[in-house]
Design an enzyme around this catalytic site. Sequence first.
Site, PDB file in Angstrom:
ATOM      1  N   HIS A 135      -4.031  -0.591 -16.389  1.00  0.00           N
ATOM      2  CA  HIS A 135      -4.168   0.863 -16.483  1.00  0.00           C
ATOM      3  C   HIS A 135      -2.801   1.470 -16.804  1.00  0.00           C
ATOM      4  O   HIS A 135      -1.827   1.196 -16.100  1.00  0.00           O
ATOM      5  CB  HIS A 135      -4.714   1.441 -15.183  1.00  0.00           C
ATOM      6  CG  HIS A 135      -4.848   2.928 -15.231  1.00  0.00           C
ATOM      7  ND1 HIS A 135      -5.909   3.543 -15.868  1.00  0.00           N
ATOM      8  CD2 HIS A 135      -4.042   3.915 -14.785  1.00  0.00           C
ATOM      9  CE1 HIS A 135      -5.740   4.861 -15.790  1.00  0.00           C
ATOM     10  NE2 HIS A 135      -4.629   5.111 -15.141  1.00  0.00           N
ATOM     11  N   GLU A 137       3.137  -3.511 -21.122  1.00  0.00           N
ATOM     12  CA  GLU A 137       1.800  -4.069 -20.873  1.00  0.00           C
ATOM     13  C   GLU A 137       1.746  -5.512 -21.347  1.00  0.00           C
ATOM     14  O   GLU A 137       1.208  -6.390 -20.673  1.00  0.00           O
ATOM     15  CB  GLU A 137       0.727  -3.260 -21.622  1.00  0.00           C
ATOM     16  CG  GLU A 137       0.623  -1.821 -21.164  1.00  0.00           C
ATOM     17  CD  GLU A 137      -0.535  -1.067 -21.810  1.00  0.00           C
ATOM     18  OE1 GLU A 137      -1.420  -1.688 -22.424  1.00  0.00           O
ATOM     19  OE2 GLU A 137      -0.540   0.174 -21.690  1.00  0.00           O
TER      20      GLU A 137
HETATM   21  C1  GRF Z   1      -3.932  -0.017 -23.104  1.00  0.00           C
HETATM   22  O1  GRF Z   1      -3.005   1.009 -23.191  1.00  0.00           O
HETATM   23  C2  GRF Z   1      -4.418  -0.203 -21.701  1.00  0.00           C
HETATM   24  O2  GRF Z   1      -3.463   0.127 -20.748  1.00  0.00           O
HETATM   25  C3  GRF Z   1      -5.564   0.764 -21.632  1.00  0.00           C
HETATM   26  O3  GRF Z   1      -6.150   0.703 -22.902  1.00  0.00           O
HETATM   27  C4  GRF Z   1      -5.190   0.313 -23.861  1.00  0.00           C
HETATM   28  C5  GRF Z   1      -5.703  -0.874 -24.617  1.00  0.00           C
HETATM   29  O4  GRF Z   1      -4.907  -1.226 -25.692  1.00  0.00           O
HETATM   30  N1  GRF Z   1      -6.440   0.421 -20.540  1.00  0.00           N
HETATM   31  P1  GRF Z   1      -5.221  -2.543 -26.516  1.00  0.00           P
HETATM   32  O5  GRF Z   1      -6.681  -2.490 -26.955  1.00  0.00           O
HETATM   33  O6  GRF Z   1      -4.947  -3.727 -25.622  1.00  0.00           O
HETATM   34  O7  GRF Z   1      -4.300  -2.493 -27.689  1.00  0.00           O
END
Ligand code: GRF
Length: 203
Positions: free
Chosen positions: A108, A173
């Site tokens: 998240h 991330e």
């Molecule tokens: C990410 O920013 C995640 O934190 C949120 O949705 C986005 C997904 O990005 N839950 P991706 O599809 O992995 O590029």
Amino acid sequence: KRVVVLISGSGSNLQALIDGVQTGELPVELAAVISNRPGVLGLERASKANIPADVLDHKAFADRETFDRALMEKIDSYQPDLVVLAGFMRILTSEFTQHYLGRMLNIHPSLLPKFQGLHTHQRAIDACESHHGVTVHFVTAELDGGPAVVQACVPIFAGDDASSLAKRVQRQEHVIYPLAVKWFAEDDLRMIDGKSVLKGEPL
Ligand code: GRF
């Protein structure tokens, strides 16, 4: 360990997992990728990496309960040890979250418990926060409310807009999600009594 990844979009977090597996840093088998939206970039990333990719379009189902049951069946057909939500933009029924309790992770884009829900980057800017970030957590029935596993924190700069901030957060991330999955795969990470436990220590 077998991992099923659920996506709804671009799948950049999926790509980070694929890269981790391909470099040998992430000791898991990506057993399948399932998207609730057809035609998204994440499905192409899966195919390129020779991972079975399925679409289960929620629009084809009468209600959330029916969709979630079909999704459970599809996921379980791959017999995963871990389910990874990577930009999967669906609210889940409690039947679903209960079924995968302790074996489903979500990422998240906020420093939970701050900014649950959508539009987190803009909301962090609007709230004049000095920092923002991202949280990996176990999924429970409470939306964005399960126990945190790992967070990364980034500064918010004066000229930031939602998109520049999102980019800075996403780079983190792609570091912390593979790390959390690795911990789980190596049996270092567990959810015990509703808490995240890492290498025997409650977080
Ligand atoms: C990410 O920013 C995640 O934190 C949120 O949705 C986005 C997904 O990005 N839950 P991706 O599809 O992995 O590029």
